[in-house]
Structure formats: C-alpha cells, structure tokens
Design an enzyme around this catalytic site. Structure first.
Site, PDB file in Angstrom:
ATOM      1  N   GLU A  36      28.592  43.595  14.865  1.00  0.00           N
ATOM      2  CA  GLU A  36      29.520  42.537  15.272  1.00  0.00           C
ATOM      3  C   GLU A  36      30.811  42.553  14.447  1.00  0.00           C
ATOM      4  OE1 GLU A  36      29.341  41.006  17.895  1.00  0.00           O
ATOM      5  OE2 GLU A  36      27.241  41.267  18.450  1.00  0.00           O
ATOM      6  N   CYS A 191      34.017  42.296  35.465  1.00  0.00           N
ATOM      7  CA  CYS A 191      35.160  41.380  35.424  1.00  0.00           C
ATOM      8  C   CYS A 191      36.132  41.826  34.328  1.00  0.00           C
ATOM      9  CB  CYS A 191      34.674  39.954  35.178  1.00  0.00           C
ATOM     10  SG  CYS A 191      35.881  38.677  35.597  1.00  0.00           S
ATOM     11  N   CYS A 198      35.933  43.433  41.831  1.00  0.00           N
ATOM     12  CA  CYS A 198      35.560  42.274  42.646  1.00  0.00           C
ATOM     13  C   CYS A 198      34.783  42.685  43.901  1.00  0.00           C
ATOM     14  CB  CYS A 198      36.801  41.481  43.039  1.00  0.00           C
ATOM     15  SG  CYS A 198      37.719  40.853  41.613  1.00  0.00           S
ATOM     16  N   CYS A 201      31.265  42.815  42.987  1.00  0.00           N
ATOM     17  CA  CYS A 201      30.826  41.747  42.084  1.00  0.00           C
ATOM     18  C   CYS A 201      29.859  40.785  42.761  1.00  0.00           C
ATOM     19  CB  CYS A 201      32.044  40.981  41.556  1.00  0.00           C
ATOM     20  SG  CYS A 201      31.588  39.574  40.529  1.00  0.00           S
ATOM     21  N   CYS A 207      33.436  32.936  43.347  1.00  0.00           N
ATOM     22  CA  CYS A 207      34.473  33.043  42.314  1.00  0.00           C
ATOM     23  C   CYS A 207      35.751  32.365  42.794  1.00  0.00           C
ATOM     24  CB  CYS A 207      34.739  34.507  41.990  1.00  0.00           C
ATOM     25  SG  CYS A 207      36.082  34.747  40.791  1.00  0.00           S
TER      26      CYS A 207
END
Length: 354
Positions: A36, A191, A198, A201, A207
DNA sequence: AAATCGGGGCA
DNA sequence: TGCCCAGATTT
C-alpha cells in the site's frame, strides 16, 4: 440503487475480474502495508517490481526496521515521493518499538503510523483484519461519482466527506476485504479515467453518468496545477578519484536523496556566465579548478515543476574543503540514492571521464 | 484550504 | 501537453 451497486460489483469480481497482483489475497499485514505504501499515487505496474525487491530484502518488519536508511533509499530509488520511504522506515521502527513487533490491528492504531492516512489505514484494516472500513482512493472517487452522478469536487473537504459517507454505506457486512479489492479493480479495469469500458460494464444499466452523458466530466476536480520551471547546474567536483556529493535536506524535491554541487539559476545559464556568479566561487571555496566537460541539458517533468539540468565536470588539484559534502570514490556512487535526472546522467556516461 | 511531494503511461 | 495513478503531510 445502493444494493444493486454493491452486489453487481461483487458479482463482477467473482465472474470477470482476472486482475492478478503479488499481494492480492495476502493476509500478512506487513506485506499488505508495504504494498500500500509503494502504491500510493503509483500505478500497480510501476510498483510491482519494487514490492518484490522489498519483500526479498526485508521479509519481516524486523528486517526493515533494522535496515540502514541509505540502503532502504537505494531500493526506493526511482519510485518517487521519497517521503514515503522515510516514513515507511519510521513506521517499521514504530511497530517494533511501540507495538512490540506486532502490526496494530485497529483502524486508529494503524493510522497512527507514519505515512498512513485514511486510505491506507482502511486498506490494511480491511485486507488484513477484515474490519469494516471502506477504502477511498482515486478509483473509488471515480466509480462512485459516475454511478451516482455526484459532481461535488473530490479535492474539496465537502467532497471527501460526502464520498466517504457514501462509501461506508455501500460496504457489505463481513465482506470489506473482497469488496474493497473489487471496487478498486473495477475502477482500474472497467471504469477507467479515459475511455472506460461502458459497453461491457455490468453496472451500466443503472449508471447515472452514462445515461446523462457525464462520463467524461466526472469526477470533478477544482484545483489547477501550476508548474514552475527550474534550472539546475550541477558541478561535479572531482579530486583524484573522488567525487563530492551531499544529501538534500531542505524542504524541497528529492529530500534525502543525494546530489552534486548545485547552483540553481532562474534561467538557462552557460558555463561562462555561471563562472561569474558569486555562488560559483563560494561553492568552490576559491579553489583553482579546471573545467573538463559540460553536458547537454537534461529535462525532467515532475508534477509541479519542470527541471532542466546540466552537469559540469571540473577537477581540482588539491583536496577540497567543502563542509556538508562527502567525498565518494567514483565506483562507489551506487551506494547512494540519487534522483532520476542524476542517475540518467550517470548511466549515459556522457562525460568521457566516467 | 491549499500547496507539495516523483516518475511513468497514455491519448 | 495534460491527466491520472491503491495519498499523506506540511503550510
């Protein structure tokens, strides 16, 4: 709507998500933390090799905590945002001294470590301990702002609060680890910032931004970037086989990395003009010198500034008295961490004496 | 609240 | 070029 969002996302993760990473599914909080920190503002592909290097060099937090600072910076060299490296080492030592070598296991305690803010604490809390904290990173801002059509600027205080609140509502009970992983993968794979997928998606049906034609304008940011130009003139002072370098300590870019003798000017400056500057004489303490070579200009584009650097190789006959600088034999330069502009120059070996 | 901190990939 | 990336810290 919220119910659909979460379940559709989890289903996408089960069926379509093939994104694989070395730390995925990892349960060791030390390894999760390391990944991280490396990935803050850094693309997965860029951080991957660094993660492998660090795990290899420091298998446990005890190994990292015991490592000399210079060695850790050498491993971090080239990754950028060097405060992360400094803080990471401090945090490792915190874990050993304050937490007896055991990684803290609450959101608040995790965030008390150097270099860990809200995002990283939520990531570790959920991935390592399955605690119910929603991650809020660039991916999450983008996915949420589009799906729910939220145009509050993500770089505003109000925006951060609003998105954090929504993210927390969407978090499924007991599944924070897999959910957090899913939404970030989804943002990176489907995304995406530019040209999101899209058409394939599974969330497109509901959306809002897609239906309103707002995909390209969301998420909204307010702040504009101002980029400064800076001109670095590096004097490579050579005495016999030694070169003189120092560690950058001021509040500026490249803190804790090393460099040669720097004279910064507000415009491009050729060597004749440079020699006439008072700073030039000062840096060299009025020593007699000989200019052996002058490099071409190196350009480096950073987020907030453009750095133009040139390197001037000059040799001195007598041992220089230069407070703050250390003499390093040429063949031992690789023990020190340098900014990319300098490693590029060194690699190029443009000046014939290298 | 705004400014900073790197380096790289992509259109 | 400009934007963005598994953000955090300082001013």
């Amino acid at each position: 709507m919220k119910q659909f969002f979460t379940s559709a996302l989890l289903e996408w993760n089960r069926e379509d998500n093939t994104r694989s990473m070395p730390w995925k599914g990892e349960k060791d909080p030390y390894r999760i933390w390391l990944s991280e920190i490396i990935l803050q503002q850094t693309r997965v592909e860029q951080g991957w090799a660094y993660y492998e290097k660090f795990i290899q060099a420091y298998p446990t937090v005890q190994h990292l905590a015991a490592a000399p600072e210079e060695e850790v910076f050498r491993l971090w060299q080239g990754l950028g945002y060097y405060a992360r490296c400094k803080n990471m080492l401090a945090a490792a030592r915190q874990i050993v001294s304050q937490f007896h070598g055991h990684f803290p296991n609450t959101y608040e305690a995790i965030q008390s470590l150097k270099g860990i803010g809200p995002y990283t604490s939520a990531a570790i809390a959920s991935f390592a301990f399955n605690l119910p904290h929603a991650v809020l990173d660039g991916n999450v801002f983008r996915v949420l702002s589009r799906f729910f059509d939220i145009d509050t600027p993500i770089d505003s205080t109000a925006g951060k609060k609003q998105f954090a609140s929504l993210a927390a509502e969407l978090l499924p009970h007991g599944e924070s680890a897999v959910y957090n992983q899913s939404i970030m993968d989804f943002g990176a794979v489907v995304c995406k910032p530019q040209q999101p997928a899209c058409k394939i998606c599974p969330l497109a049906r509901k959306c809002k931004a897609l239906h309103l034609g707002l995909i390209s304008v969301l998420p909204v940011k307010t702040k504009k970037l101002v980029i400064k130009k800076r001109y670095f003139n590096y004097l490579i002072v050579k005495h016999k086989d030694d070169l003189y370098i120092r560690k950058r300590t001021e509040n500026d870019i490249w803190q804790n990395l090393h460099e040669f003798v720097l004279i910064e000017t507000s415009a491009p400056t050729d060597i004749q003009a440079l020699e006439k500057l008072p700073a030039f004489k000062e840096k060299l303490s009025d020593m007699s010198y000989n200019i052996d070579a002058v490099s071409a200009s190196f350009k480096q584009q950073l987020t907030h500034q453009t750095i133009h650097s040139q390197f001037i190789l000059l040799s001195v006959a007598e041992k220089p008295e230069m407070p703050g600088y250390i003499a390093v034999p040429q063949d031992q330069l690789d023990r020190y961490a340098f900014p990319k502009t300098i490693t590029d120059f060194l690699k190029r070996r443009e000046l014939s004496l290298f």
